[in-house]
Design a protein around this motif. Structure first.
Motif, mmCIF file in Angstrom:
data_model
loop_
_atom_site.group_PDB
_atom_site.id
_atom_site.type_symbol
_atom_site.label_atom_id
_atom_site.label_comp_id
_atom_site.label_asym_id
_atom_site.label_seq_id
_atom_site.Cartn_x
_atom_site.Cartn_y
_atom_site.Cartn_z
ATOM 1 N N THR A 62 0.865 -1.185 -0.022
ATOM 2 C CA THR A 62 0.003 -0.013 -0.082
ATOM 3 C C THR A 62 0.835 1.252 -0.025
ATOM 4 O OG1 THR A 62 -1.603 -1.130 1.250
ATOM 5 C CG2 THR A 62 -1.856 1.374 1.135
ATOM 6 N N PRO A 63 0.592 2.081 -0.883
ATOM 7 C CA PRO A 63 1.579 3.517 -0.816
ATOM 8 C C PRO A 63 1.141 4.018 0.445
ATOM 9 C CG PRO A 63 0.476 3.178 -3.005
ATOM 10 C CD PRO A 63 -0.423 2.166 -2.053
ATOM 11 N N LYS A 64 2.251 4.563 0.990
ATOM 12 C CA LYS A 64 2.299 5.295 2.431
ATOM 13 C C LYS A 64 2.640 6.692 2.341
ATOM 14 C CE LYS A 64 3.073 0.716 4.377
ATOM 15 N NZ LYS A 64 3.201 -0.124 3.145
ATOM 16 N N GLU A 66 3.706 10.483 0.635
ATOM 17 C CA GLU A 66 3.092 11.184 -0.279
ATOM 18 C C GLU A 66 3.630 10.911 -1.556
ATOM 19 O OE1 GLU A 66 0.325 13.155 -0.018
ATOM 20 O OE2 GLU A 66 -0.041 12.218 1.851
ATOM 21 N N LYS A 69 2.059 7.661 -2.806
ATOM 22 C CA LYS A 69 0.362 7.741 -3.296
ATOM 23 C C LYS A 69 0.578 8.533 -4.539
ATOM 24 C CE LYS A 69 -0.925 7.911 1.421
ATOM 25 N NZ LYS A 69 -1.457 8.880 2.501
ATOM 26 N N GLN A 70 1.430 9.485 -4.856
ATOM 27 C CA GLN A 70 1.323 10.289 -6.107
ATOM 28 C C GLN A 70 1.915 9.475 -7.248
ATOM 29 O OE1 GLN A 70 0.105 13.280 -6.716
ATOM 30 N NE2 GLN A 70 0.513 13.061 -8.779
ATOM 31 N N LYS A 73 -0.749 6.882 -8.304
ATOM 32 C CA LYS A 73 -1.884 7.716 -8.981
ATOM 33 C C LYS A 73 -1.428 7.886 -10.374
ATOM 34 C CE LYS A 73 -4.404 11.845 -8.915
ATOM 35 N NZ LYS A 73 -4.019 12.619 -10.286
#
Length: 142
Positions: A62-64, A66, A69-70, A73
């Motif tokens: 799971t991307p943790k 910032e 996460k970017q 995406k």
């Protein structure tokens, strides 16, 4: 980092071709974790998987941050890679296409969504930089 990305991607493809047999083998991405751990202990270069287009199959993916996460995406939208310098590391996240046997597990056996699917591979190289929070593309944080 580009060479490391290529090495890990080639290793994953080789593991799929030679060792992944549904009834008797370790999953390639899980087997590669041993490679990631060995390389990190020898060189301090970190590698990790992140989920991008599909739900993670492990909470470890799971991307943790910032950045992760970017990256997830952008990779899900088709960006081949994203780079940043932060916290004393050059970090590069690259798209890893999920095809054939990958999708059987990651997406489900009878899914027929034709869109391309990706995971992400994040390589983190320790560096010393005058501007430790500078974005590789020339942006600086506000």
């Amino acid at each position: 980092a580009i060479v490391a990305q290529d090495i890990y991607s080639a290793t994953l493809r080789m593991l799929h071709r030679r060792y992944f047999h549904k009834d008797k083998a370790v999953l390639p991405a899980r087997a590669m974790q041993d490679i990631f751990d060995d390389i990190e202990s020898e060189s301090k270069v970190k590698a990790q998987w992140i989920s991008a287009s599909l739900k993670p199959m492990s909470i470890d993916h799971t991307p943790k941050t910032e950045f992760e996460k970017q990256a997830a995406k952008e990779i899900a939208e088709g960006t081949p890679h994203i780079e940043i310098v932060e916290n004393g590391y050059y970090r590069r996240a690259s798209a890893i296409p999920l095809t054939g046997g990958c999708l059987g597990c990651h997406e489900g056996m009878f899914q027929n969504d034709r869109r391309k699917k990706f995971a992400g591979l994040v390589i983190s190289l320790p560096i010393q930089d005058k501007y430790p929070e500078a974005d590789v593309r020339g942006k600086t944080p506000e």
